[in-house]
Design a protein around this motif. Structure first.
Motif, short mmCIF file in Angstrom:
data_model
loop_
_atom_site.label_atom_id
_atom_site.label_comp_id
_atom_site.label_asym_id
_atom_site.label_seq_id
_atom_site.Cartn_x
_atom_site.Cartn_y
_atom_site.Cartn_z
N PHE A 23 0.84 -1.20 0.00
CA PHE A 23 0.00 0.00 0.00
C PHE A 23 0.87 1.25 0.00
CE2 PHE A 23 -2.73 3.02 2.52
CZ PHE A 23 -3.74 3.18 1.57
N ILE A 24 1.86 1.29 0.87
CA ILE A 24 2.76 2.44 0.96
C ILE A 24 3.52 2.61 -0.36
CG2 ILE A 24 4.83 3.33 2.10
CD1 ILE A 24 3.72 2.00 4.69
N ALA A 25 3.97 1.50 -0.94
CA ALA A 25 4.72 1.57 -2.21
C ALA A 25 3.86 2.18 -3.31
CB ALA A 25 5.21 0.18 -2.60
N VAL A 26 2.58 1.82 -3.37
CA VAL A 26 1.69 2.38 -4.40
C VAL A 26 1.47 3.87 -4.17
CG1 VAL A 26 -0.66 2.30 -5.34
CG2 VAL A 26 0.56 0.18 -4.88
N ILE A 27 1.27 4.27 -2.93
CA ILE A 27 1.10 5.70 -2.61
C ILE A 27 2.34 6.48 -3.02
CG2 ILE A 27 0.92 7.37 -0.72
CD1 ILE A 27 -0.93 5.33 0.69
N GLU A 28 3.51 5.95 -2.70
CA GLU A 28 4.76 6.64 -3.07
C GLU A 28 4.96 6.66 -4.58
OE1 GLU A 28 7.63 4.60 -0.63
OE2 GLU A 28 7.15 5.86 1.12
N GLU A 29 4.60 5.57 -5.26
CA GLU A 29 4.70 5.50 -6.73
C GLU A 29 3.84 6.58 -7.37
OE1 GLU A 29 2.63 2.59 -9.92
OE2 GLU A 29 3.88 1.60 -8.44
N GLU A 30 2.66 6.82 -6.81
CA GLU A 30 1.74 7.83 -7.34
C GLU A 30 2.13 9.25 -6.91
OE1 GLU A 30 -0.67 7.09 -9.46
OE2 GLU A 30 -1.58 5.17 -8.94
N ALA A 31 3.15 9.39 -6.04
CA ALA A 31 3.64 10.69 -5.53
C ALA A 31 2.52 11.50 -4.88
CB ALA A 31 4.32 11.48 -6.65
N LEU A 32 1.73 10.83 -4.05
CA LEU A 32 0.60 11.48 -3.39
C LEU A 32 1.02 12.17 -2.10
CD1 LEU A 32 -1.96 8.62 -3.98
CD2 LEU A 32 -1.90 10.83 -5.13
N THR A 33 0.31 13.24 -1.79
CA THR A 33 0.55 14.00 -0.56
C THR A 33 -0.76 14.10 0.21
OG1 THR A 33 -0.03 16.15 -1.52
CG2 THR A 33 2.26 15.41 -1.79
N GLY A 37 -0.05 19.14 1.13
CA GLY A 37 1.16 18.99 0.34
C GLY A 37 2.28 18.22 1.00
N GLU A 38 2.03 17.65 2.18
CA GLU A 38 3.05 16.85 2.87
C GLU A 38 3.02 15.43 2.32
OE1 GLU A 38 5.24 17.95 5.21
OE2 GLU A 38 4.42 19.95 4.83
N TYR A 39 4.19 14.89 1.97
CA TYR A 39 4.24 13.53 1.45
C TYR A 39 3.78 12.53 2.50
CZ TYR A 39 6.19 14.92 -2.95
OH TYR A 39 6.34 15.48 -4.18
N PHE A 40 3.29 11.40 2.04
CA PHE A 40 2.69 10.39 2.90
C PHE A 40 3.63 9.95 4.01
CE2 PHE A 40 2.11 5.94 4.03
CZ PHE A 40 0.82 6.00 4.54
N SER A 41 3.06 9.81 5.20
CA SER A 41 3.74 9.18 6.32
C SER A 41 2.70 8.34 7.07
CB SER A 41 4.37 10.22 7.26
OG SER A 41 3.38 10.84 8.05
N MET A 42 3.17 7.35 7.80
CA MET A 42 2.28 6.47 8.55
C MET A 42 1.41 7.24 9.55
SD MET A 42 2.16 3.39 7.61
CE MET A 42 1.37 2.72 9.05
N ASP A 43 1.87 8.40 10.00
CA ASP A 43 1.09 9.22 10.94
C ASP A 43 -0.25 9.63 10.36
OD1 ASP A 43 3.27 9.04 12.59
OD2 ASP A 43 3.99 11.08 12.19
N PRO A 50 -10.96 8.39 7.25
CA PRO A 50 -10.37 7.90 6.00
C PRO A 50 -9.05 8.62 5.73
CG PRO A 50 -12.68 8.50 5.69
CD PRO A 50 -12.27 9.00 7.04
N LEU A 51 -8.17 7.98 5.00
CA LEU A 51 -6.92 8.60 4.58
C LEU A 51 -7.23 9.51 3.41
CD1 LEU A 51 -3.81 8.77 4.65
CD2 LEU A 51 -3.79 6.80 3.08
N GLU A 52 -6.77 10.76 3.47
CA GLU A 52 -6.98 11.73 2.40
C GLU A 52 -5.67 12.03 1.72
OE1 GLU A 52 -9.48 15.52 2.33
OE2 GLU A 52 -9.93 14.61 4.28
N LEU A 53 -5.64 11.85 0.39
CA LEU A 53 -4.43 12.09 -0.38
C LEU A 53 -4.77 12.94 -1.61
CD1 LEU A 53 -3.12 8.42 -0.25
CD2 LEU A 53 -2.21 10.37 1.05
N ALA A 54 -3.75 13.60 -2.16
CA ALA A 54 -3.97 14.47 -3.31
C ALA A 54 -2.71 14.51 -4.17
CB ALA A 54 -4.32 15.89 -2.83
N ALA A 55 -2.89 14.98 -5.39
CA ALA A 55 -1.76 15.20 -6.29
C ALA A 55 -2.19 16.17 -7.38
CB ALA A 55 -1.28 13.90 -6.90
N ASP A 56 -1.24 16.90 -7.89
CA ASP A 56 -1.45 17.77 -9.05
C ASP A 56 -0.74 17.12 -10.23
OD1 ASP A 56 -2.85 19.78 -7.67
OD2 ASP A 56 -0.96 20.61 -6.93
N GLU A 57 -1.13 17.51 -11.42
CA GLU A 57 -0.46 17.05 -12.63
C GLU A 57 -0.48 15.52 -12.76
OE1 GLU A 57 0.75 19.25 -14.97
OE2 GLU A 57 -0.15 20.77 -13.70
#
Length: 153
Positions: A23-33, A37-43, A50-57
């Protein structure tokens, strides 16, 4: 070059601990924050929401690897992508953890749009209300569970 837009995704459900690294590898592969704008961390996985993630471009507004992971692991999610003028409208994808993901046309502010053909097809105010309700699945918190909890839960 791919058309690129902003996306957000909210993920809930029970993630087996054995799948956490993938799961973490996929989130990092997608460059989600996170939304700030803070990159994913287990915190960010609190177990209370729910976990909220975003990305531009994001190419074509899709998070294919993450969405496939969520479907394969029955993690409900709601993903929004902005419109790309001349190519596609803004969209919300809803996966409830059980049925196939569903697509809804939305505004760039993530408000569900019901088109005239959809109104005609749905036929009644009750059916339109049910359609709108199905676009707003209540996501449970994202929690990490031991494999035996997943099997017996």
């Amino acid at each position: 070059m791919a058309d690129r837009v902003s996306v957000t995704i909210r993920i809930g459900g029970s993630l087996p601990r054995a799948q956490l690294a993938a799961f973490i590898a996929v989130i990092e592969e997608e460059a989600l924050t996170d939304p700030l704008g803070e990159y994913f961390s287990m915190d960010q996985i609190t177990g209370f929401s729910p976990l909220e993630l975003a990305a531009d471009e994001v190419s074509w507004g899709r998070l294919e690897s993450l969405e496939t992971f969520c479907v394969d692991n029955r993690l409900p999610f709601q993903r929004w992508c902005g419109s790309y003028p001349g190519s596609w409208e803004a969209e919300r994808i809803v996966f409830d953890g059980a049925t196939d993901p569903r697509s809804y046309t939305v505004t760039d502010n993530d408000i569900v749009v019901v088109t005239e053909p959809e109104v005609r097809s749905l036929g009644t105010f009750e059916a339109i209300g049910a359609y709108l309700q199905s676009a707003n699945v209540a996501l449970p918190p994202l929690t990490i569970v031991d494999d035996e909890e997943q099997d017996h839960g």
